[in-house]
Design an enzyme around this catalytic site. Structure first.
Site, mmCIF file in Angstrom:
data_model
loop_
_atom_site.group_PDB
_atom_site.id
_atom_site.type_symbol
_atom_site.label_atom_id
_atom_site.label_comp_id
_atom_site.label_asym_id
_atom_site.label_seq_id
_atom_site.Cartn_x
_atom_site.Cartn_y
_atom_site.Cartn_z
ATOM 1 C CE LYS A 274 -4.510 0.826 0.506
ATOM 2 N NZ LYS A 274 -5.646 0.055 0.037
ATOM 3 N N GLY B 197 -23.460 4.003 4.268
ATOM 4 C CA GLY B 197 -22.597 4.609 3.247
ATOM 5 C C GLY B 197 -23.014 4.179 1.858
ATOM 6 C CB VAL B 198 -25.628 4.915 -0.478
ATOM 7 C CG1 VAL B 198 -26.339 3.626 -0.185
ATOM 8 C CG2 VAL B 198 -26.235 6.044 0.357
ATOM 9 N N GLY B 199 -21.936 5.433 -1.096
ATOM 10 C CA GLY B 199 -20.999 6.072 -2.022
ATOM 11 C C GLY B 199 -20.809 5.184 -3.229
ATOM 12 C CG ASN B 200 -17.451 5.719 -5.803
ATOM 13 O OD1 ASN B 200 -18.221 6.372 -6.492
ATOM 14 N ND2 ASN B 200 -16.253 6.152 -5.454
ATOM 15 C CB VAL B 201 -18.685 0.001 -2.789
ATOM 16 C CG1 VAL B 201 -19.066 -1.468 -2.697
ATOM 17 C CG2 VAL B 201 -17.255 0.145 -3.288
ATOM 18 C CE1 TYR C 56 -27.407 4.857 -7.224
ATOM 19 C CE2 TYR C 56 -25.734 3.978 -8.702
ATOM 20 C CZ TYR C 56 -26.987 4.504 -8.499
ATOM 21 O OH TYR C 56 -27.830 4.679 -9.566
HETATM 22 P P1 NAD Z 1 -16.905 6.322 -1.100
HETATM 23 O O1 NAD Z 1 -16.100 7.385 -0.451
HETATM 24 O O2 NAD Z 1 -17.364 6.479 -2.496
HETATM 25 O O3 NAD Z 1 -18.199 5.973 -0.227
HETATM 26 C C1 NAD Z 1 -18.205 5.996 1.174
HETATM 27 C C2 NAD Z 1 -19.487 6.698 1.571
HETATM 28 O O4 NAD Z 1 -19.608 6.617 2.987
HETATM 29 C C3 NAD Z 1 -19.507 8.180 1.200
HETATM 30 O O5 NAD Z 1 -20.710 8.463 0.483
HETATM 31 C C4 NAD Z 1 -19.466 8.900 2.551
HETATM 32 O O6 NAD Z 1 -20.180 10.110 2.544
HETATM 33 C C5 NAD Z 1 -20.122 7.858 3.446
HETATM 34 N N1 NAD Z 1 -19.810 8.005 4.869
HETATM 35 C C6 NAD Z 1 -18.684 8.438 5.481
HETATM 36 N N2 NAD Z 1 -18.814 8.401 6.800
HETATM 37 C C7 NAD Z 1 -20.049 7.915 7.053
HETATM 38 C C8 NAD Z 1 -20.776 7.638 8.231
HETATM 39 N N3 NAD Z 1 -20.262 7.853 9.447
HETATM 40 N N4 NAD Z 1 -22.030 7.138 8.120
HETATM 41 C C9 NAD Z 1 -22.570 6.906 6.900
HETATM 42 N N5 NAD Z 1 -21.930 7.166 5.752
HETATM 43 C C10 NAD Z 1 -20.694 7.668 5.825
HETATM 44 O O7 NAD Z 1 -16.007 4.987 -0.940
HETATM 45 P P2 NAD Z 1 -16.224 3.606 -1.684
HETATM 46 O O8 NAD Z 1 -15.247 3.493 -2.794
HETATM 47 O O9 NAD Z 1 -17.674 3.365 -1.919
HETATM 48 O O10 NAD Z 1 -15.710 2.601 -0.551
HETATM 49 C C11 NAD Z 1 -16.514 2.299 0.592
HETATM 50 C C12 NAD Z 1 -15.746 1.397 1.529
HETATM 51 O O11 NAD Z 1 -15.396 0.181 0.860
HETATM 52 C C13 NAD Z 1 -14.421 1.978 2.038
HETATM 53 O O12 NAD Z 1 -14.193 1.483 3.342
HETATM 54 C C14 NAD Z 1 -13.392 1.382 1.102
HETATM 55 O O13 NAD Z 1 -12.108 1.296 1.702
HETATM 56 C C15 NAD Z 1 -13.976 -0.002 0.885
HETATM 57 N N6 NAD Z 1 -13.559 -0.627 -0.382
HETATM 58 C C16 NAD Z 1 -13.816 -0.020 -1.556
HETATM 59 C C17 NAD Z 1 -13.429 -0.626 -2.740
HETATM 60 C C18 NAD Z 1 -13.726 -0.001 -4.083
HETATM 61 O O14 NAD Z 1 -13.600 -0.694 -5.096
HETATM 62 N N7 NAD Z 1 -14.122 1.244 -4.137
HETATM 63 C C19 NAD Z 1 -12.772 -1.871 -2.704
HETATM 64 C C20 NAD Z 1 -12.537 -2.482 -1.462
HETATM 65 C C21 NAD Z 1 -12.936 -1.851 -0.297
#
Ligand code: NAD
Length: 357
Positions: free
Chosen positions: A80, A185-189, A191
């Site tokens: 990392k 958390g409905v961000g990238n993953v 959602y």
């Molecule tokens: P992202 O930043 O797009 O989404 C995270 C969401 O969580 C955001 O919308 C944010 O506003 C929300 N959030 C933050 N704090 C919060 C809280 N206290 N309560 C509710 N919502 C909250 O990130 P992502 O890419 O969707 O990743 C989400 C998680 O999955 C992270 O922990 C990341 O490390 C893990 N992950 C992601 C991937 C990937 O392919 N993107 C792969 C493996 C692991």
């Protein structure tokens, strides 16, 4: 305290500190283990309070990548990188190119990818100065549609199949219709996971600190909005942590109604003991680095010329790996996080002995 005495050091092969005065780059690359192959892991850009905080984060995350790739059956090790900078303010093309030079200097023992604070566009700047970047190639999925390098849809697909397998094991049901799922958390993953679940007929409860993200899930999937502080305690069947780490602690576990935890967030357990706490409460926990491996499976495949069908088969196999973990956890009376660690360590040992033989 030196790096060697750091509590998270735990057998790292290499830790490299990089500084470029012209661009202001201050970065750490941690290579935990290359027994199975070159170390792959994202490059995080974050406004850490200081170097110690950055070091703790990078060491913890790189070790997690070793276990993740081992469990996903990938010929890759764990590593990392972190850059100490504000991703909104300090992220310049010069800084990213300097980071690329640092990665290039490691001659392929570390391969970088997207993480918090980096985007596909940022990775393209890194790729100007290093060959060792994945997650920037546009790819064709199995339906022939073109996608950017963003691994989130692949991660969400893996979480979806893993959630399905965990529900089958814990609740004895194969049909997700009417299943109640709370997504934190409905961000990238989160959602994309919500979309899969909605299409399968599940009922959704969602929380996010970003109101627009919540509104989108409510509108598109008929989800019910929940206060961020209370989502873990929602009256649902499944809790899916998809925000930050440490969602599962003594306090939150004590208040949970769900019988299944299956989400994408990294480092979901506040402490290792919380795995046992979940087990004692009869909550089946899908170990985070096993269920969220879809993204690394997806980007790693770029290394061999991307093949959407091969990626899909590997992602779907996450369900089989989880089923194996649950069978062993049941047999040995152990928490699932501990069983996952043991299986990953066995795979590493077997490979190391095979190489020595
Ligand atoms: P992202 O930043 O797009 O989404 C995270 C969401 O969580 C955001 O919308 C944010 O506003 C929300 N959030 C933050 N704090 C919060 C809280 N206290 N309560 C509710 N919502 C909250 O990130 P992502 O890419 O969707 O990743 C989400 C998680 O999955 C992270 O922990 C990341 O490390 C893990 N992950 C992601 C991937 C990937 O392919 N993107 C792969 C493996 C692991």
């Amino acid at each position: 305290m030196s790096v060697f005495e750091h509590p998270e050091f735990r057998g790292h092969e290499r830790v490299v500190f990089g500084h470029d005065p012209d661009s202001g780059l201050r970065a750490i690359v941690a290579i935990h283990d290359t027994t199975l192959g070159p170390a792959l892991g994202g490059c995080r850009i974050w406004h850490y309070a200081d170097g110690d905080e950055a070091l703790t984060d990078v060491l913890r995350l790189s070790r997690g990548m070793t276990y993740k790739s081992a469990m996903a059956g990938l010929p890759l090790g764990g590593g990392k990188a972190v850059v100490i900078a504000d991703p909104q303010r300090d992220k310049t093309p010069e800084l990213l190119r300097a980071m690329g030079r640092l990665v290039e200097s490691l001659n392929g023992s570390y391969i970088t990818a997207e993480d918090s604070g980096t985007s596909v566009a940022d990775l393209r700047h890194l790729a100007e100065t290093t060959r060792y970047v994945v997650g920037i190639t546009e790819k064709r999925d199995e339906n022939g549609e073109i996608h950017s390098g963003d691994p989130s849809p692949a991660t969400a697909r893996g979480v979806y199949v893993g959630l399905h397998a965990t529900v089958r094991e814990a609740l004895g049901r194969d049909d997700l219709h009417g299943l109640r799922v709370a997504i934190q958390g409905v961000g990238n993953v989160g959602y994309h996971l919500a979309r899969h679940l909605h299409e399968a007929g599940a009922r959704l409860w969602v929380s996010d600190i970003n109101e627009q993200s919540v509104a989108r899930a409510v509108e598109e999937f008929g989800a019910t909005a929940v206060e961020p502080e209370r989502i873990h305690a929602a009256e649902v069947d499944v809790f899916a942590p998809c925000a930050l780490g440490a969602a599962l602690s003594r306090e939150t576990i004590g208040e949970m109604h769900a019988r299944v935890v299956a989400g994408s967030a990294n480092n979901q357990l506040a402490t290792d003991a919380d795995g046992e706490r979940l087990r004692q409460r009869g909550i089946l926990y899908a170990p985070d680095y096993v269920i969220n491996a879809g993204g690394v499976i997806d980007v790693a495949d770029e290394h061999h010329g991307y093949d959407a069908l091969r990626v899909r088969a590997r992602i779907d196999a996450i369900a089989d790996t989880l089923t194996e973990i649950y069978a062993r956890a049941h047999r040995d009376g152990l928490p699932t996080n501990e069983v996952a660690d043991r299986i990953a360590e066995e795979r590493l040992r077997r490979s190391a002995h095979g190489a020595a033989a």
